[in-house]
Design a protein around this motif. Sequence first.
Motif, PDB file in Angstrom:
ATOM      1  N   ALA A   1      31.136  87.841  53.701  1.00 45.63           N
ATOM      2  CA  ALA A   1      32.335  87.581  52.769  1.00 45.63           C
ATOM      3  C   ALA A   1      32.382  88.495  51.665  1.00 45.63           C
ATOM      4  O   ALA A   1      32.667  88.185  50.815  1.00 45.63           O
ATOM      5  CB  ALA A   1      32.100  85.923  52.262  1.00 45.63           C
TER       6      ALA A   1
ATOM      7  N   ARG B   1      26.893  89.972  39.245  1.00 44.14           N
ATOM      8  CA  ARG B   1      26.582  90.861  40.362  1.00 44.14           C
ATOM      9  C   ARG B   1      25.278  91.375  40.318  1.00 44.14           C
ATOM     10  O   ARG B   1      24.581  91.725  41.088  1.00 44.14           O
ATOM     11  CB  ARG B   1      27.711  91.661  40.730  1.00 44.14           C
ATOM     12  CG  ARG B   1      29.156  90.902  40.996  1.00 44.14           C
ATOM     13  CD  ARG B   1      30.114  92.065  41.300  1.00 44.14           C
ATOM     14  NE  ARG B   1      31.312  91.395  41.475  1.00 44.14           N
ATOM     15  CZ  ARG B   1      31.861  90.679  42.741  1.00 44.14           C
ATOM     16  NH1 ARG B   1      30.815  90.733  43.481  1.00 44.14           N
ATOM     17  NH2 ARG B   1      32.940  90.258  42.741  1.00 44.14           N
TER      18      ARG B   1
ATOM     19  N   ASP C   1      33.437  90.294  56.809  1.00 41.46           N
ATOM     20  CA  ASP C   1      34.544  89.519  56.394  1.00 41.46           C
ATOM     21  C   ASP C   1      35.660  89.468  57.299  1.00 41.46           C
ATOM     22  O   ASP C   1      35.421  90.170  58.576  1.00 41.46           O
ATOM     23  CB  ASP C   1      35.144  90.373  55.012  1.00 41.46           C
ATOM     24  CG  ASP C   1      36.060  89.302  54.284  1.00 41.46           C
ATOM     25  OD1 ASP C   1      35.300  89.079  53.165  1.00 41.46           O
ATOM     26  OD2 ASP C   1      37.142  88.707  54.561  1.00 41.46           O
TER      27      ASP C   1
HETATM   28  C1  LIG Z   1      36.146  85.578  46.721  1.00 40.27           C
HETATM   29  S1  LIG Z   1      36.221  86.493  48.008  1.00 40.27           S
HETATM   30  C2  LIG Z   1      34.371  87.308  47.694  1.00 40.27           C
HETATM   31  C3  LIG Z   1      34.283  88.733  47.880  1.00 40.27           C
HETATM   32  C4  LIG Z   1      33.099  89.394  47.689  1.00 40.27           C
HETATM   33  N1  LIG Z   1      31.890  88.795  48.245  1.00 40.27           N
HETATM   34  C5  LIG Z   1      32.694  89.662  46.014  1.00 40.27           C
HETATM   35  O1  LIG Z   1      31.735  89.040  45.643  1.00 40.27           O
HETATM   36  O2  LIG Z   1      33.684  89.995  45.203  1.00 40.27           O
HETATM   37  C6  LIG Z   1      35.733  85.632  49.414  1.00 40.27           C
HETATM   38  C7  LIG Z   1      35.684  86.402  50.682  1.00 40.27           C
HETATM   39  O3  LIG Z   1      35.350  85.485  51.688  1.00 40.27           O
HETATM   40  C8  LIG Z   1      35.974  85.570  52.930  1.00 40.27           C
HETATM   41  N2  LIG Z   1      35.494  84.788  53.857  1.00 40.27           N
HETATM   42  C9  LIG Z   1      36.240  83.477  53.558  1.00 40.27           C
HETATM   43  N3  LIG Z   1      35.585  82.744  54.797  1.00 40.27           N
HETATM   44  C10 LIG Z   1      34.966  83.535  55.634  1.00 40.27           C
HETATM   45  C11 LIG Z   1      34.609  83.370  56.905  1.00 40.27           C
HETATM   46  N4  LIG Z   1      34.670  82.286  57.649  1.00 40.27           N
HETATM   47  N5  LIG Z   1      33.962  84.424  57.643  1.00 40.27           N
HETATM   48  C12 LIG Z   1      34.203  85.846  56.845  1.00 40.27           C
HETATM   49  N6  LIG Z   1      34.703  85.853  55.719  1.00 40.27           N
HETATM   50  C13 LIG Z   1      35.108  84.770  55.153  1.00 40.27           C
HETATM   51  C14 LIG Z   1      37.435  85.908  52.597  1.00 40.27           C
HETATM   52  O4  LIG Z   1      37.975  86.574  53.647  1.00 40.27           O
HETATM   53  C15 LIG Z   1      37.177  86.740  51.218  1.00 40.27           C
HETATM   54  O5  LIG Z   1      37.110  88.103  51.369  1.00 40.27           O
END
Ligand SMILES: C[S@@+](CC[C@H](N)C(=O)[O-])C[C@H]1O[C@@H](n2cnc3c(N)ncnc32)[C@H](O)[C@@H]1O
Length: 230
Positions: free
Chosen positions: A59, A40, A80
């Motif tokens: 996301a 990160r 998200d």
């Molecule tokens: C693995 S988490 C990553 C969270 C954060 N970015 C991190 O680095 O900890 C993936 C995120 O992508 C979001 N996500 C997946 N597809 C998405 C979409 N089409 N639009 C918005 N969010 C999405 C999920 O809800 C989830 O919160």
Amino acid sequence: MSRAGLDKEPHDVAKMFDGVAEKYDLTNDVLSLGQDRRWRKRVVELVAPQPGETILDLAAGTGTSSQPFADAGATVVPCDFSIGMLEVGKRERPQLAFTAGDGMRLPFGDETFDAVTISFGLRNIVDPIAGLRELFRVTKPGGRIVVCEFSTPTWGPFDAVYTNYLMRALPTIARKVSSNPESYVYLAESIREWPDQKGLALRMVEAGWGKVEWHNLSGGIVALHHSFRP
Ligand SMILES: C[S@@+](CC[C@H](N)C(=O)[O-])C[C@H]1O[C@@H](n2cnc3c(N)ncnc32)[C@H](O)[C@@H]1O
């Protein structure tokens, strides 16, 4: 319902993340053996946020990937589509402007952001090229993009050990620490299905982004791809 399938049906993906939201950050730290913090840090260095800039973190989940941009003096918009993740984020980081939105149809106007970034999210979007086009649309001309995503280890023997970790050890550890261990089977499978470094760079160019460069982290377990909107 405990996990999404590899067809990445948006409703199933959002529901799966709703289910892991409470223990999401802790589980990440454990499963990545603490490497996620280093990854990160590199994302933030590459985005190089400046005070006064507006940055989209798509996301964003609970906002772990967004907070450093606010700390650097930029205005960050964590977006998200999992309400569960957004709720935990809002509780833990009430000062951030969490926004509900789907990466396939972002609720922002054209050319809004100085920079856009997405960490461990693009792989989950049902059509990643369409997601990359949406990110392009909301970025100002000259604005930059950084994609942080799992990738392919560059050294063959290490790739074999890593695949073994992903497919065998990770689901076992997840059973002990996660509220939804099945979702970590999805994690392992979706990582193996995901294009390698060059494959993702080609998709970014296809979506309109300029020359793409990437950096491998932890031997290619993760890659950071970066580019700009011409
Ligand atoms: C693995 S988490 C990553 C969270 C954060 N970015 C991190 O680095 O900890 C993936 C995120 O992508 C979001 N996500 C997946 N597809 C998405 C979409 N089409 N639009 C918005 N969010 C999405 C999920 O809800 C989830 O919160």
